[in-house]
Design a protein around this motif. Structure first.
Motif, PDB file in Angstrom:
ATOM      1  N   VAL A  79       9.354  -1.831  -2.699  1.00  0.00           N
ATOM      2  CA  VAL A  79       8.724  -0.684  -3.350  1.00  0.00           C
ATOM      3  C   VAL A  79       7.542  -0.240  -2.497  1.00  0.00           C
ATOM      4  CG1 VAL A  79       9.506  -1.264  -5.667  1.00  0.00           C
ATOM      5  CG2 VAL A  79       7.386  -2.241  -4.843  1.00  0.00           C
ATOM      6  N   SER A  80       7.541   1.011  -2.127  1.00  0.00           N
ATOM      7  CA  SER A  80       6.477   1.547  -1.284  1.00  0.00           C
ATOM      8  C   SER A  80       5.474   2.324  -2.121  1.00  0.00           C
ATOM      9  CB  SER A  80       7.059   2.460  -0.197  1.00  0.00           C
ATOM     10  OG  SER A  80       7.627   3.618  -0.783  1.00  0.00           O
ATOM     11  N   LYS A  81       4.314   2.538  -1.537  1.00  0.00           N
ATOM     12  CA  LYS A  81       3.302   3.344  -2.205  1.00  0.00           C
ATOM     13  C   LYS A  81       3.537   4.827  -1.958  1.00  0.00           C
ATOM     14  CE  LYS A  81      -1.705   4.007  -2.615  1.00  0.00           C
ATOM     15  NZ  LYS A  81      -3.045   3.572  -2.127  1.00  0.00           N
ATOM     16  N   LEU A 116       4.712  10.329  -3.372  1.00  0.00           N
ATOM     17  CA  LEU A 116       3.700   9.624  -4.168  1.00  0.00           C
ATOM     18  C   LEU A 116       4.410   8.969  -5.345  1.00  0.00           C
ATOM     19  CD1 LEU A 116       0.991  12.448  -4.099  1.00  0.00           C
ATOM     20  CD2 LEU A 116       1.009  10.354  -2.725  1.00  0.00           C
ATOM     21  N   ASN A 117       4.864   7.740  -5.133  1.00  0.00           N
ATOM     22  CA  ASN A 117       5.630   7.046  -6.167  1.00  0.00           C
ATOM     23  C   ASN A 117       4.792   6.836  -7.425  1.00  0.00           C
ATOM     24  OD1 ASN A 117       8.246   6.506  -5.006  1.00  0.00           O
ATOM     25  ND2 ASN A 117       7.218   5.109  -3.592  1.00  0.00           N
ATOM     26  N   ASP A 118       5.408   7.061  -8.578  1.00  0.00           N
ATOM     27  CA  ASP A 118       4.720   6.833  -9.846  1.00  0.00           C
ATOM     28  C   ASP A 118       4.517   5.331 -10.054  1.00  0.00           C
ATOM     29  OD1 ASP A 118       3.974   8.020 -12.657  1.00  0.00           O
ATOM     30  OD2 ASP A 118       5.188   6.239 -13.034  1.00  0.00           O
ATOM     31  N   PRO A 119       3.286   4.890 -10.254  1.00  0.00           N
ATOM     32  CA  PRO A 119       3.025   3.437 -10.327  1.00  0.00           C
ATOM     33  C   PRO A 119       3.711   2.756 -11.507  1.00  0.00           C
ATOM     34  CG  PRO A 119       1.030   4.704 -10.827  1.00  0.00           C
ATOM     35  CD  PRO A 119       2.033   5.672 -10.308  1.00  0.00           C
ATOM     36  N   ARG A 140       9.693  -6.811  -2.113  1.00  0.00           N
ATOM     37  CA  ARG A 140       8.486  -6.658  -1.296  1.00  0.00           C
ATOM     38  C   ARG A 140       7.732  -5.385  -1.651  1.00  0.00           C
ATOM     39  NH1 ARG A 140      10.187  -9.820   3.183  1.00  0.00           N
ATOM     40  NH2 ARG A 140      11.356 -11.529   2.197  1.00  0.00           N
ATOM     41  N   GLU A 141       6.428  -5.437  -1.445  1.00  0.00           N
ATOM     42  CA  GLU A 141       5.588  -4.252  -1.576  1.00  0.00           C
ATOM     43  C   GLU A 141       5.322  -3.697  -0.184  1.00  0.00           C
ATOM     44  OE1 GLU A 141       2.124  -4.886  -3.904  1.00  0.00           O
ATOM     45  OE2 GLU A 141       3.251  -5.416  -5.733  1.00  0.00           O
ATOM     46  N   ILE A 142       5.550  -2.411  -0.026  1.00  0.00           N
ATOM     47  CA  ILE A 142       5.489  -1.744   1.268  1.00  0.00           C
ATOM     48  C   ILE A 142       4.377  -0.702   1.220  1.00  0.00           C
ATOM     49  CG2 ILE A 142       6.848  -0.456   2.970  1.00  0.00           C
ATOM     50  CD1 ILE A 142       9.352  -1.358   1.327  1.00  0.00           C
ATOM     51  N   GLY A 143       3.706  -0.506   2.329  1.00  0.00           N
ATOM     52  CA  GLY A 143       2.653   0.508   2.383  1.00  0.00           C
ATOM     53  C   GLY A 143       3.215   1.907   2.541  1.00  0.00           C
ATOM     54  N   THR A 144       2.502   2.737   3.261  1.00  0.00           N
ATOM     55  CA  THR A 144       2.939   4.115   3.491  1.00  0.00           C
ATOM     56  C   THR A 144       3.918   4.173   4.650  1.00  0.00           C
ATOM     57  OG1 THR A 144       0.860   5.016   2.657  1.00  0.00           O
ATOM     58  CG2 THR A 144       2.170   6.448   4.080  1.00  0.00           C
ATOM     59  N   ARG A 145       5.007   4.877   4.469  1.00  0.00           N
ATOM     60  CA  ARG A 145       6.023   5.044   5.500  1.00  0.00           C
ATOM     61  C   ARG A 145       5.732   6.300   6.322  1.00  0.00           C
ATOM     62  NH1 ARG A 145      10.782   1.657   5.639  1.00  0.00           N
ATOM     63  NH2 ARG A 145      10.254  -0.079   4.275  1.00  0.00           N
ATOM     64  N   GLY A 146       6.066   6.240   7.622  1.00  0.00           N
ATOM     65  CA  GLY A 146       5.796   7.372   8.498  1.00  0.00           C
ATOM     66  C   GLY A 146       6.810   8.478   8.422  1.00  0.00           C
ATOM     67  N   GLY A 147       8.003   8.188   7.878  1.00  0.00           N
ATOM     68  CA  GLY A 147       9.025   9.222   7.722  1.00  0.00           C
ATOM     69  C   GLY A 147       8.724  10.133   6.551  1.00  0.00           C
ATOM     70  N   SER A 148       9.617  11.072   6.332  1.00  0.00           N
ATOM     71  CA  SER A 148       9.421  12.061   5.259  1.00  0.00           C
ATOM     72  C   SER A 148      10.712  12.222   4.475  1.00  0.00           C
ATOM     73  CB  SER A 148       9.012  13.422   5.842  1.00  0.00           C
ATOM     74  OG  SER A 148       7.885  13.303   6.686  1.00  0.00           O
ATOM     75  N   THR A 149      10.585  12.570   3.208  1.00  0.00           N
ATOM     76  CA  THR A 149      11.727  12.798   2.337  1.00  0.00           C
ATOM     77  C   THR A 149      11.398  13.885   1.333  1.00  0.00           C
ATOM     78  OG1 THR A 149      13.079  11.836   0.561  1.00  0.00           O
ATOM     79  CG2 THR A 149      10.911  10.865   0.921  1.00  0.00           C
ATOM     80  N   ASP A 150      12.406  14.676   0.965  1.00  0.00           N
ATOM     81  CA  ASP A 150      12.151  15.705  -0.034  1.00  0.00           C
ATOM     82  C   ASP A 150      12.033  15.126  -1.439  1.00  0.00           C
ATOM     83  OD1 ASP A 150      14.851  15.138  -0.229  1.00  0.00           O
ATOM     84  OD2 ASP A 150      15.533  17.200   0.030  1.00  0.00           O
ATOM     85  N   MET A 151      12.211  13.815  -1.583  1.00  0.00           N
ATOM     86  CA  MET A 151      11.857  13.188  -2.854  1.00  0.00           C
ATOM     87  C   MET A 151      10.352  13.294  -3.079  1.00  0.00           C
ATOM     88  SD  MET A 151      13.496  11.868  -5.376  1.00  0.00           S
ATOM     89  CE  MET A 151      13.419  10.743  -6.780  1.00  0.00           C
ATOM     90  N   GLY A 152       9.590  13.442  -1.991  1.00  0.00           N
ATOM     91  CA  GLY A 152       8.159  13.671  -2.133  1.00  0.00           C
ATOM     92  C   GLY A 152       7.855  14.910  -2.946  1.00  0.00           C
ATOM     93  N   ASP A 153       8.658  15.946  -2.771  1.00  0.00           N
ATOM     94  CA  ASP A 153       8.456  17.180  -3.533  1.00  0.00           C
ATOM     95  C   ASP A 153       8.641  16.925  -5.029  1.00  0.00           C
ATOM     96  OD1 ASP A 153       9.325  17.682  -0.739  1.00  0.00           O
ATOM     97  OD2 ASP A 153       9.019  19.774  -1.266  1.00  0.00           O
TER      98      ASP A 153
END
Length: 442
Positions: free
Chosen positions: A194-196, A317-320, A340-353
């Motif tokens: 799970v990433s932040k 921005l994943n909902d906590p 595992r807990e993952i930090g910020t990823r450098g890639g991009s996804t339209d799930m961000g929208d």
């Protein structure tokens, strides 16, 4: 709720062979964004076999099915992405298009179908309040920009990314929260992670225009657009030390046309790049520097440059609360050491929208080897890549919609969307602009 979860997991296991076969079938027939007709047809067949109502041709190729509980309540979307990307030297790449599933979207679709099948055939829907929107979404990989701009000019799409386009056409209307799981080949992610957050981006199409002349006989009569582009690249590189580490800026341009013939001064050169960052403020600042570098290249040799900036994707921005729910269910299946807990990823996804409009998450599942987007990427463990995330998402749906959807209602009561759909569309449209600069006149 433990009994409901057991039932849905057992149902997914009963369909394991069929789900893995689906993922393998999609892998063998990769399709690029907004062209995923065969893959969409496979999804429609699965929905039809389950007897659920569904819509097709949403944002050209998207498919949306609906499962209903026994009482009204919130609607949760479970997503999978239809498209592949281009890695022409991958052993499994389509010889004609270079398309290949080197990012695991074939597993995503099978995962979404697995969650759908588990919920639909286990009988748990009678104990749930609300609906589950099961969605196969197009065009997450931001490739073939020229082709998609052609679709835009024809009025077939407005946004080049699939989820922004689905938002525009109203496919997410009535959806209250969303989830999907992305396959990962990173061993540090465990069996699921799970990433932040992850980076957002804007996309740039750049054209340098010079003047052709004989490269041997009269190069002084030309204006070399390739030299302008090369200088612009160096100017971008010279700005990299100004990018703050915490902003995670990524600028990675390519030249897609470098000239026409070797004995003529290049008169037209095309460049494409993403400008990525952790926040829109950081992206805006980096984008300004990139534009300045592009103008500098044109200025140096007296060329012209046309800079087209396109809306890309917002930072994820994943909902906590949803992440916590996903993590707890994953731990119950595979143990804490494999989540595992993952930090910020450098890639991009339209799930961000999507995460800016409603509570949403985009965790990861293992099972792949090699490098994502690389020629050695393969899914080796479909139990981890497909069956595990299908179960975890189904279990999360039960947590949210059981007991009159108390979990979902509580989460929605506390959540404050970052923007409305209308505000989102206005914001994205505001990013779309084209400017021209004449270095000869500056």
């Amino acid at each position: 709720m433990a009994d409901l979860k057991d039932r849905v997991c057992q149902e997914i296991d009963r369909h394991a062979d069929s789900l893995i076969a689906l993922a393998e079938d999609i892998f063998e027939h990769p399709e690029l964004g907004y062209k995923e007709t065969r893959t969409a047809g496979l999804v429609a067949e699965r929905f039809r076999a389950l007897g659920m109502p569904f819509e097709t041709e949403l944002a050209l190729t998207g498919v949306k099915g609906m499962l209903a509980g026994s009482a009204p309540g919130p609607t949760i979307a479970v997503l999978g992405e239809l498209d592949s990307l281009i890695v022409a030297d991958h052993p499994a790449a389509d010889q004609a298009t270079g398309a290949v599933h080197a990012c695991g979207h074939n597993a995503q679709i099978a995962t979404m179908i697995g969650t759908t099948t588990g919920l639909a055939k286990s009988g748990v829907l009678s104990q749930l309040a609300g609906r589950v929107a099961c969605m196969a979404v197009p065009a997450e990989e931001y490739v073939e920009v020229g082709y998609r701009l052609g679709l835009k000019s024809e009025g077939k799409i407005e946004f080049l990314g699939g989820k922004p386009e689905l938002l525009r056409v109203g496919a997410f209307d009535g959806v209250d929260m969303a989830m999907m799981v992305h396959t990962s080949s990173n061993r540090d992610d465990g069996r699921t992670g799970v990433s932040k957050s992850s980076n957002g981006c804007v996309v740039k199409q750049v054209t340098f225009l010079g003047h052709a002349a004989h490269a041997g006989g009269a190069p002084h009569r030309g204006i070399n657009a390739l030299n302008a582009a090369t200088l612009a690249l160096q100017a971008i590189h010279a700005n990299r030390e100004t990018f703050r580490d915490e902003d995670m800026i990524r600028v990675h341009p390519i030249i897609t046309r470098g000239g026409d013939v070797v004995n003529a001064v290049p008169a037209e050169v095309w460049m494409e790049t993403f400008v990525r960052g952790r926040t829109m403020e950081a992206i805006t600042d980096a984008n300004r520097k990139v534009d300045r570098a592009l103008r500098a290249g044109a200025l140096a040799v007296g060329a012209r440059v046309r800079i087209e900036t396109l809306p890309g994707y917002l930072p994820l921005l994943n909902d906590p609360q949803l992440i916590s729910l996903y993590k707890d269910n994953a731990v119950s299946l595979v143990g804490a050491d494999e989540v595992r807990e993952i930090g910020t990823r450098g890639g991009s996804t339209d799930m961000g929208d999507i995460t800016h409009i409603m509570p949403a998450i985009h965790p990861y599942a293992g099972g792949a080897t090699g490098t994502g987007h690389g020629n050695d990427y393969h899914i080796k463990d479909y139990e981890t890549a497909v069956l595990l995330p299908a179960k975890v998402m189904a279990m999360a749906v039960i947590d949210l919609l059981a007991e009159d959807a108390q979990g979902a209602r509580a989460l929605l009561g506390e959540h404050k969307p970052r923007m409305s759909r209308k505000e989102y569309l206005e914001s994205q449209r505001g990013l779309d602009k084209t400017v021209e600069f004449d270095g000869a006149e500056a």
